[in-house]
Design a protein around this motif. Structure first.
Motif, PDB file in Angstrom:
ATOM      1  N   ASN A  45       0.847  -1.196   0.000  1.00 15.14           N
ATOM      2  CA  ASN A  45       0.000   0.000   0.000  1.00 15.14           C
ATOM      3  C   ASN A  45       0.882   1.245   0.000  1.00 15.14           C
ATOM      4  O   ASN A  45       2.106   1.165   0.156  1.00 15.14           O
ATOM      5  CB  ASN A  45      -0.933   0.021   1.218  1.00 15.14           C
ATOM      6  CG  ASN A  45      -2.132  -0.883   1.037  1.00 15.14           C
ATOM      7  OD1 ASN A  45      -2.945  -0.683   0.160  1.00 15.14           O
ATOM      8  ND2 ASN A  45      -2.224  -1.902   1.878  1.00 15.14           N
ATOM      9  N   GLU A  56      -7.821  -2.598   3.252  1.00 16.01           N
ATOM     10  CA  GLU A  56      -7.811  -4.024   3.512  1.00 16.01           C
ATOM     11  C   GLU A  56      -8.282  -4.777   2.274  1.00 16.01           C
ATOM     12  O   GLU A  56      -9.312  -4.452   1.687  1.00 16.01           O
ATOM     13  CB  GLU A  56      -8.717  -4.326   4.700  1.00 16.01           C
ATOM     14  CG  GLU A  56      -8.692  -5.794   5.091  1.00 16.01           C
ATOM     15  CD  GLU A  56      -9.537  -6.046   6.327  1.00 16.01           C
ATOM     16  OE1 GLU A  56     -10.051  -5.069   6.878  1.00 16.01           O
ATOM     17  OE2 GLU A  56      -9.662  -7.217   6.726  1.00 16.01           O
ATOM     18  N   GLY A  57      -7.513  -5.769   1.897  1.00 16.42           N
ATOM     19  CA  GLY A  57      -7.869  -6.565   0.731  1.00 16.42           C
ATOM     20  C   GLY A  57      -6.955  -6.328  -0.475  1.00 16.42           C
ATOM     21  O   GLY A  57      -6.933  -7.134  -1.396  1.00 16.42           O
ATOM     22  N   ASP A  87       4.579  -4.543  11.326  1.00 11.14           N
ATOM     23  CA  ASP A  87       4.145  -3.159  11.200  1.00 11.14           C
ATOM     24  C   ASP A  87       4.948  -2.217  12.090  1.00 11.14           C
ATOM     25  O   ASP A  87       5.187  -1.071  11.738  1.00 11.14           O
ATOM     26  CB  ASP A  87       2.660  -3.039  11.567  1.00 11.14           C
ATOM     27  CG  ASP A  87       1.782  -3.718  10.542  1.00 11.14           C
ATOM     28  OD1 ASP A  87       2.255  -3.874   9.404  1.00 11.14           O
ATOM     29  OD2 ASP A  87       0.653  -4.082  10.882  1.00 11.14           O
TER      30      ASP A  87
END
Length: 579
Positions: A45, A56-57, A87
């Motif tokens: 992302n 998300e996805g 993260d």
């Protein structure tokens, strides 16, 4: 020297790509010298935006990375040796204070059974300041760290593993903060510090608080760790110190149950008014759910909630919730979570107080609260197309309401309830009738004002007015709603009216359009009537047989005519204007 800083080249991939496609990124500006090594990283992302964005996805598939211009394949270019990067560098469940130095916190080799431990660095900061890394479990408010994590029942000590690579005579520190309530008073807090000296090998530490349990019953705790002693603890941070921490756990007393129940979440939640939260624990012999109004009163069992699941809604806002579980005759509580809920002020429509408008007028309605996520104005419960702002300009009769959704709860609709009713009234249309020199308004209004040739006639404020001179007259009226209306103008010729009155005749209207009416008091004294144009031609002639004679002007050209009435041998003449 890359375009994104010394040695850095950043390339962005955007847009939907459903099939494999070759992508090439040029070194621009070109490399001035051949580097000895390189690092390549990908993110699925956009982490370059501020704040970073991601949905998300989304997923990104990568394969076969090569450097153009050579036959050399990048080691691991087919991703067989790549590793996932988490993260953040802190362990799960811990928080960090703000620091501009990412290297303050680092994943380190594990010292115990677990995924990883944490390494805290003490660094040189800006302008010679020393930056001390810190991690904590608990909450921070204006007074500092708050002990608000429910204490484990039967806990008597806190153990953890550590090692400390000290710079000079530096020391690290771990503090256990105990509290009897969420709103502690003076004397209701207990600080248990553990000073960490230079220890090159992993070492287990124990903070024993069993000796204070007879006089102090901690219900909540927080843990705070510093990579160096801070001035408040009479220490001087030294850059270069490294503190490793791992495997924190509470040691229970002999009375502790062998089973360890927990909830399916350990995060406090804020519920919207229409939201629910499903809490559950593991399978045990028996259950009883409890709530406690935070900071007040005693724990209260929830009637009927004796299963492993419990659904929470907004009515439990302000309560701490947990489940007391029983296994093999031993009762042990789960961890607790705090339930909060959004409370929104009622929606109110504000305006200038106007409820009655005249045709052509408007009034503005607005919402003083908010801002809200969405707005929808309605008339009699039906959405008004395009009326989706915080204000609405009303120009039509209706019953107006507003439906909004709060920013925090976009699926929760709120309305002002009682509608604001506004009536838009048509403008009055007064009509003037003429009877000789008397002008009258047929309908009744709240007020009147007569005008002569466009100028207001002082004192002429009744429903009728007697004309006194040749002029154009009209009237302005106001109805009960304050709406004004203006009549059509009427031309009045006083000389003609007076001349006819001398012979006991009345001719009206004058000026006229389609028809005139001639009235006489004594039909027997009148013989005939003639209409003569300015050329002296008789364009109408007839006998007067009744008190009232209607004469059609159909086909008459607009202009001035003379009406001649013969009465008892005398001819009376008056001027007639045809529109």
């Amino acid at each position: 020297g890359g375009q994104d800083g010394n040695g850095n080249y950043i390339f962005e991939i955007s847009g939907q790509q459903d099939t494999w496609a070759n992508t090439s990124f040029a070194f621009d500006p070109p490399l001035e010298a051949a580097p000895d090594s390189c690092v390549i990283a990908f993110a699925s992302n956009d982490i370059l935006s501020d704040p970073a964005t991601g949905f998300e996805g989304n997923f990104l598939e990568i394969d076969n990375i090569t450097l153009d211009g050579t036959m050399f394949i990048v080691p691991g270019g087919d991703l067989n040796t790549w590793e996932n990067q988490g993260d953040y560098l802190t362990p799960d469940g811990w928080n960090v204070f703000y620091s501009p130095f990412d290297v303050n916190y680092e994943q380190s080799m594990d010292a115990n059974e677990g995924d990883y431990s944490i390494l805290l660095h003490t660094l040189d900061g800006f302008e010679g300041d020393t930056v001390v890394a810190a991690v904590y479990q608990g909450s921070i408010d204006e007074n500092g760290l708050v002990a608000d994590i429910p204490m484990i029942d039967d806990a008597e000590s806190l153990e953890f593993w550590y090692k400390y690579e000290a710079a000079g005579n530096d020391n690290g520190v771990v503090v256990l903060l105990l509290s009897q309530s969420l709103t502690p008073n003076e004397g209701d807090l207990y600080f248990l510090p553990f000073t960490i000296p230079n220890t090159p090998d992993w070492t287990m530490a124990s903070l024993d608080f069993s000796g204070i349990l007879d006089s102090f019953n901690p219900e909540y705790y927080a843990i705070l760790a510093f990579s160096s002693l801070i001035p408040d603890m009479e220490g001087s941070p030294v850059p270069g110190s490294n503190l490793y921490l791992d495997a924190f756990e509470f040691i229970l007393g002999d009375g502790a149950c062998p089973h360890d129940p927990s909830l399916n979440t350990n995060e406090s939640v804020i519920l919207c008014p229409n939201e629910t939260l499903d809490l559950s624990t593991q399978m045990w012999d028996a259950y009883q759910w409890y709530i406690q109004l935070s900071g007040f009163g005693d724990p209260v069992p929830v009637d009927g909630e004796t299963g492993m699941d419990f659904q929470i809604d907004g009515s439990y806002a302000g309560y701490t919730v947990w489940c007391e579980t029983t296994q093999d005759g031993c009762t042990e509580p789960t961890n607790s979570i705090y339930i909060d809920g959004y409370v929104f002020a009622p929606v109110v429509i504000a305006g200038d107080g106007t409820t009655d408008l005249c045709e052509g007028e408007t009034t503005e309605l607005s919402i003083p609260g908010g801002p809200y996520n969405t707005y929808q104005w309605q008339d009699n419960g039906t959405d008004i197309m395009g009326a989706d702002g915080s204000t609405y300009t009303v120009s039509e009769t209706g019953d107006y309401t507003i439906v909004v959704t709060p920013m925090e709860c976009p699926n929760y609709e709120m309305t002002n309830g009682v509608p604001v009713s506004i009536d838009v009234h048509p403008l009055p249309t007064p009509v003037i009738t003429q009877n000789g020199s008397v002008l009258s308004v047929t309908a009744s209004y709240a007020s009147y004002q007569w005008y002569l040739d466009g100028a207001m006639i002082n004192g002429a404020t009744g429903s009728s007015y007697t004309a006194s001179q040749d002029a154009e007259y009209y009237v302005v009226v106001t109805d009960e709603w304050g709406c004004e209306g203006t009549s059509d103008a009427i031309d009045v010729i006083i000389d003609a009216i007076l001349d006819l009155q001398k012979g006991s005749f009345t001719l009206f209207p004058n000026p006229a359009e389609d028809m005139i009416t001639l009235t006489v008091a004594d039909p027997g004294s009148a013989q005939n009537v003639e209409l003569v144009n300015l050329m002296g031609e008789v364009v109408y002639s007839g006998q007067i047989l009744e008190n009232r004679t209607d004469i059609s002007l159909n086909g008459f050209a607009s202009g001035v005519y003379f009406c001649r009435v013969q009465q008892s041998g005398t001819i009376h003449t008056t001027r007639l204007v045809v529109k």
